[in-house]
Design a protein around this motif. Structure first.
Motif, PDB file in Angstrom:
ATOM      1  N   THR A   1     -39.174 -14.961  57.896  1.00  0.00           N
ATOM      2  CA  THR A   1     -39.931 -14.148  56.944  1.00  0.00           C
ATOM      3  C   THR A   1     -39.125 -13.918  55.670  1.00  0.00           C
ATOM      4  O   THR A   1     -39.658 -14.014  54.563  1.00  0.00           O
ATOM      5  CB  THR A   1     -40.336 -12.806  57.593  1.00  0.00           C
ATOM      6  N   ASP A   2     -37.833 -13.651  55.824  1.00  0.00           N
ATOM      7  CA  ASP A   2     -36.980 -13.465  54.651  1.00  0.00           C
ATOM      8  C   ASP A   2     -36.816 -14.768  53.869  1.00  0.00           C
ATOM      9  O   ASP A   2     -36.772 -14.751  52.635  1.00  0.00           O
ATOM     10  CB  ASP A   2     -35.613 -12.908  55.054  1.00  0.00           C
TER      11      ASP A   2
ATOM     12  N   GLU B   1     -39.094 -17.137  53.644  1.00  0.00           N
ATOM     13  CA  GLU B   1     -40.367 -17.295  52.918  1.00  0.00           C
ATOM     14  C   GLU B   1     -40.391 -16.431  51.672  1.00  0.00           C
ATOM     15  O   GLU B   1     -40.764 -16.901  50.588  1.00  0.00           O
ATOM     16  CB  GLU B   1     -41.546 -16.922  53.826  1.00  0.00           C
ATOM     17  N   ALA B   2     -40.000 -15.174  51.815  1.00  0.00           N
ATOM     18  CA  ALA B   2     -40.019 -14.251  50.674  1.00  0.00           C
ATOM     19  C   ALA B   2     -39.052 -14.716  49.589  1.00  0.00           C
ATOM     20  O   ALA B   2     -39.376 -14.663  48.398  1.00  0.00           O
ATOM     21  CB  ALA B   2     -39.666 -12.839  51.137  1.00  0.00           C
ATOM     22  N   ALA B   3     -37.885 -15.186  49.993  1.00  0.00           N
ATOM     23  CA  ALA B   3     -36.895 -15.656  49.012  1.00  0.00           C
ATOM     24  C   ALA B   3     -37.417 -16.859  48.246  1.00  0.00           C
ATOM     25  O   ALA B   3     -37.298 -16.926  47.021  1.00  0.00           O
ATOM     26  CB  ALA B   3     -35.586 -16.001  49.719  1.00  0.00           C
TER      27      ALA B   3
ATOM     28  N   ALA C   1     -40.452 -17.708  47.732  1.00  0.00           N
ATOM     29  CA  ALA C   1     -41.644 -17.378  46.950  1.00  0.00           C
ATOM     30  C   ALA C   1     -41.287 -16.873  45.551  1.00  0.00           C
ATOM     31  O   ALA C   1     -42.121 -16.918  44.651  1.00  0.00           O
ATOM     32  CB  ALA C   1     -42.481 -16.337  47.678  1.00  0.00           C
ATOM     33  N   ARG C   2     -40.055 -16.412  45.373  1.00  0.00           N
ATOM     34  CA  ARG C   2     -39.693 -15.819  44.078  1.00  0.00           C
ATOM     35  C   ARG C   2     -38.706 -16.654  43.264  1.00  0.00           C
ATOM     36  O   ARG C   2     -38.185 -16.177  42.259  1.00  0.00           O
ATOM     37  CB  ARG C   2     -39.179 -14.402  44.278  1.00  0.00           C
TER      38      ARG C   2
ATOM     39  N   ALA D   1     -30.719 -17.400  46.550  1.00  0.00           N
ATOM     40  CA  ALA D   1     -31.666 -16.724  47.444  1.00  0.00           C
ATOM     41  C   ALA D   1     -31.465 -17.149  48.892  1.00  0.00           C
ATOM     42  O   ALA D   1     -31.453 -16.308  49.802  1.00  0.00           O
ATOM     43  CB  ALA D   1     -33.099 -17.010  46.997  1.00  0.00           C
TER      44      ALA D   1
ATOM     45  N   VAL E   1     -30.139 -14.834  52.137  1.00  0.00           N
ATOM     46  CA  VAL E   1     -30.841 -14.735  53.427  1.00  0.00           C
ATOM     47  C   VAL E   1     -29.888 -15.128  54.560  1.00  0.00           C
ATOM     48  O   VAL E   1     -29.838 -14.460  55.601  1.00  0.00           O
ATOM     49  CB  VAL E   1     -32.124 -15.594  53.454  1.00  0.00           C
TER      50      VAL E   1
END
Length: 179
Positions: free
Chosen positions: A69-70, A72-74, A76-77, A87, A91
């Motif tokens: 999940t982390d 994916e979030a990293a 995405a930005r 990023a 993580v």
């Protein structure tokens, strides 16, 4: 109020199961750990564990989920090579004990389809961003080398101070791009 306490109890039980499973996976390996042993660690029945996680593979997937999940979030930005390196490294540093304890390696050995596919897709995205638009083979290879170079030092030196480790890993990755 009763519903809230029940929900908190369910979350707490799931968290306890995941914590016990992770400790056993580290000590005995995934294949060397049984659901019965996880239950015994917590003073529960095997049926109680299976109520929360229908299979041992589901437990392993849940252990790995915060890391994925982390990731994916990293991803995405980020838009640039340097951003993706930083990023992903952040993580990896955040989840360094999970990496050090080889839980992700257990996951990839297990080849549990949805979770492994998710991890593989995230790494492909990271490589694509790092390689840049319309990359040559050399740029793709260098990006893959840089992405791969992020996790091993974190795993090998998980107990080192995070700031120093982060700086050294980024310095090493930068050397791949020094001409």
């Amino acid at each position: 109020m009763v519903r809230q306490r029940y929900a908190e109890s369910m979350l707490s039980t799931r968290a306890q199961i995941l914590d016990a499973a992770r400790r056993l996976f580290v000590r005995q390996g995934y294949h060397g750990t049984s659901i019965r042993e996880i239950a015994e660690q917590l003073g529960m029945t095997k049926t109680a564990v299976l109520y929360h996680f229908p299979t041992k593979a589901d437990i392993l997937a849940a252990v790995a989920d915060p890391f994925l999940t982390d990731l994916e979030a990293a991803l995405a930005r980020v838009t640039t090579r340097q951003e993706v390196f930083e990023a992903l490294l952040d993580v990896h540093l955040e989840h360094r004990t999970l990496l050090r304890d080889n839980v992700i390696q257990e996951l990839t050995r297990l080849a549990q389809a949805p979770t492994l596919r998710r991890f593989t897709e995230l790494m492909a995205d990271a490589n694509r961003i790092a390689a840049g638009p319309d990359p040559t083979l050399a740029e793709k290879v260098r990006a893959a080398q840089a992405i791969a170079a992020l996790s091993d030092p974190v795993t090998a030196f998980a107990d080192e101070p995070v700031d120093r480790l982060r700086a050294e890993v980024l310095r090493g990755v930068a050397r791949l791009y020094a001409e």
